[in-house]
Design an enzyme around this catalytic site. Structure first.
Site, mmCIF file in Angstrom:
data_model
loop_
_atom_site.group_PDB
_atom_site.id
_atom_site.type_symbol
_atom_site.label_atom_id
_atom_site.label_comp_id
_atom_site.label_asym_id
_atom_site.label_seq_id
_atom_site.Cartn_x
_atom_site.Cartn_y
_atom_site.Cartn_z
ATOM 1 N N GLU A 164 -23.974 45.190 29.122
ATOM 2 C CA GLU A 164 -26.063 45.250 29.605
ATOM 3 C C GLU A 164 -26.581 44.274 29.732
ATOM 4 O O GLU A 164 -27.275 43.814 28.642
ATOM 5 C CB GLU A 164 -26.494 46.646 28.860
ATOM 6 C CG GLU A 164 -25.436 48.017 29.618
ATOM 7 C CD GLU A 164 -26.042 49.250 28.554
ATOM 8 O OE1 GLU A 164 -27.373 49.382 28.131
ATOM 9 O OE2 GLU A 164 -25.246 50.504 28.464
ATOM 10 N N GLU A 370 -34.312 52.451 30.555
ATOM 11 C CA GLU A 370 -32.803 52.045 31.414
ATOM 12 C C GLU A 370 -33.122 50.844 32.712
ATOM 13 O O GLU A 370 -34.244 51.151 33.446
ATOM 14 C CB GLU A 370 -32.148 53.105 32.124
ATOM 15 C CG GLU A 370 -31.723 53.739 31.204
ATOM 16 C CD GLU A 370 -30.269 53.647 30.539
ATOM 17 O OE1 GLU A 370 -30.018 52.709 31.822
ATOM 18 O OE2 GLU A 370 -29.484 54.159 30.208
#
Length: 417
Positions: A164, A370
């Site tokens: 990520e 997120e």
């Protein structure tokens, strides 16, 4: 909301079907691949998918994107859902995506550069060492940075999942916001003068280095740390914290799984480092950290505790005012970055996560972002656009550290001197 009894029953069925509870370990050669699962529409159905051990990467367009090993794919199909291979990540083109993200070494160089340029308000420190011996870097930002003042504290971490990569860029951008804006932007100046802010841009450096040293572009899609486990490699650091660890079928016992929870709470080196730092911020028995944020990607969400239960409140752990304040701040941040705000379990059940622990064990108001980008590896052209979306939300989170109950108008009740 489902009751705890109904949820427990559903997860018992899920464990029986998936074989993740007490079953033989899959072979480490069963590599994880990315899939699109169609059929799950509700939190309970998404939790069925997660109960197999598959990592839910994103929820969008009426489908669930997962990373799963073959045994997990078979378990998902037994629930009646359709599974197909996800399209490959697009080729990065002439300007390679990996080249646009900070490597571990480049992150260190940037932190060194910023702290050298702003020595009055920044201090670099080593939080601890990773399993492979790399420094887990922290930065403190405050007006009297060398003094432990009686000011509300904030902790922001990023890159707990190696692939990520946008999350580290968001964290470094936040460092830039606070330093470049100091003395020129009144909001930033006020926050730096009246908060002690701790930032950890890459808390999983071993995984990040491994993910970025790929012969193929854009990366290996590596999620976990690099610590060997009994049957494979890596622990999901965001399933390894010591609050409701392994309680609720929200993680896996399989060493090959992307959501492998470890051999016990804080069995992963990096988890222990983060948790020890948080515990170290208790002064005279009182936790100084008031706000916590764990930055992930890529579903465009603002999440808050709890992840282990569908219940909005939990006796002795999350009362009505605490839930209301979490929800209101989450909604305010989401109004800024355009994400969807919800309790973590509204997405799907998880256990042993960072923000369940920071709230459940330490009573720090806790959130997960997120980020967007539609991929773990957004193209270079998307990086600035995506991180710009959450700049204001990060400042909002930092601002509420003085009294989160301000969000629901109860500061006099909870925060009076």
């Amino acid at each position: 909301m489902l009751s705890l009894i109904a949820a427990a029953s559903a997860f018992a069925v899920a464990a029986a079907l998936s074989g993740t509870a007490g079953a033989a370990e899959p072979s480490p050669s069963e590599g994880s691949q990315r899939y699109v699962v169609t059929g799950p529409k509700t939190a309970a159905q998404r939790s069925q998918v997660a109960s197999t051990g598959a990592a839910i990467d994103a929820v969008r367009g009426g489908a669930v994107e997962v990373s799963a090993i073959p045994s997990e794919v078979r378990a998902i199909k037994r629930f009646g859902f359709t599974v197909r291979r996800a399209p490959a990540e697009p080729a990065p083109g002439p300007s390679a995506s990996a080249a646009s993200y900070h490597t571990f070494a480049e992150m260190q160089q940037e932190v060194d550069s910023v702290t050298a340029a702003y020595p009055q308000i920044t201090r670099k420190f080593v939080v601890g060492k990773s399993y492979e011996g790399r420094d887990i870097i922290g930065i403190k930002i405050s007006d009297n940075v060398g003094t432990d003042e009686n000011e509300p504290e904030v902790l922001v971490i990023a890159n707990i999942h190696a692939r990520e990569r946008l999350t580290a860029e968001q964290a470094l951008d936040y460092l830039g916001q606070l330093t470049k804006g100091y003395g020129t932007d009144s909001t930033v100046t006020n926050l730096v003068n009246n908060r002690e802010i701790y930032l950890m841009p890459m808390v999983n450096p071993d995984g990040q280095v491994y993910d970025m040293t790929s012969d193929t572009q854009p990366g290996r899609s590596w999620r976990k740390n690099r610590q060997p486990n009994p049957t494979s490699t890596g622990t999901d650091l965001n399933r390894n914290f010591a609050y409701k660890w392994g309680c609720c079928n929200g993680s896996s016992t399989s060493g090959a799984s992307e959501t492998y929870r470890g051999t016990g709470p804080e069995s992963a080196t990096e988890t222990k480092v983060i948790a020890n730092f948080v515990r170290s911020r208790k002064v005279n028995g009182k936790q100084q950290l008031k706000m916590f944020l764990d930055i992930h990607s890529y579903s465009e969400l603002v999440l808050w505790p709890f992840g282990f239960t569908y219940n909005d409140t939990v006796p002795g752990a999350l009362d009505a005012d605490q839930e209301a304040a979490h929800r209101k701040i989450g909604q305010e941040m989401a109004a800024i970055n355009g994400f969807r705000p919800e309790q973590s379990s509204d997405l799907y059940i998880t256990d042993g996560t960072t923000d369940d622990w920071t709230w459940g064990d330490q009573r720090i108001f806790s959130y997960t972002f997120e980020l967007g980008g539609n991929s773990f590896y957004p193209p270079p052209s998307a990086i600035e656009r995506e991180i710009a979306r959450s700049r204001g939300a990060l400042l909002k989170l930092t601002d509420y550290a003085d009294c989160p109950y301000r969000a629901i108008g109860k500061q006099d009740q909870y925060c009076a001197a």
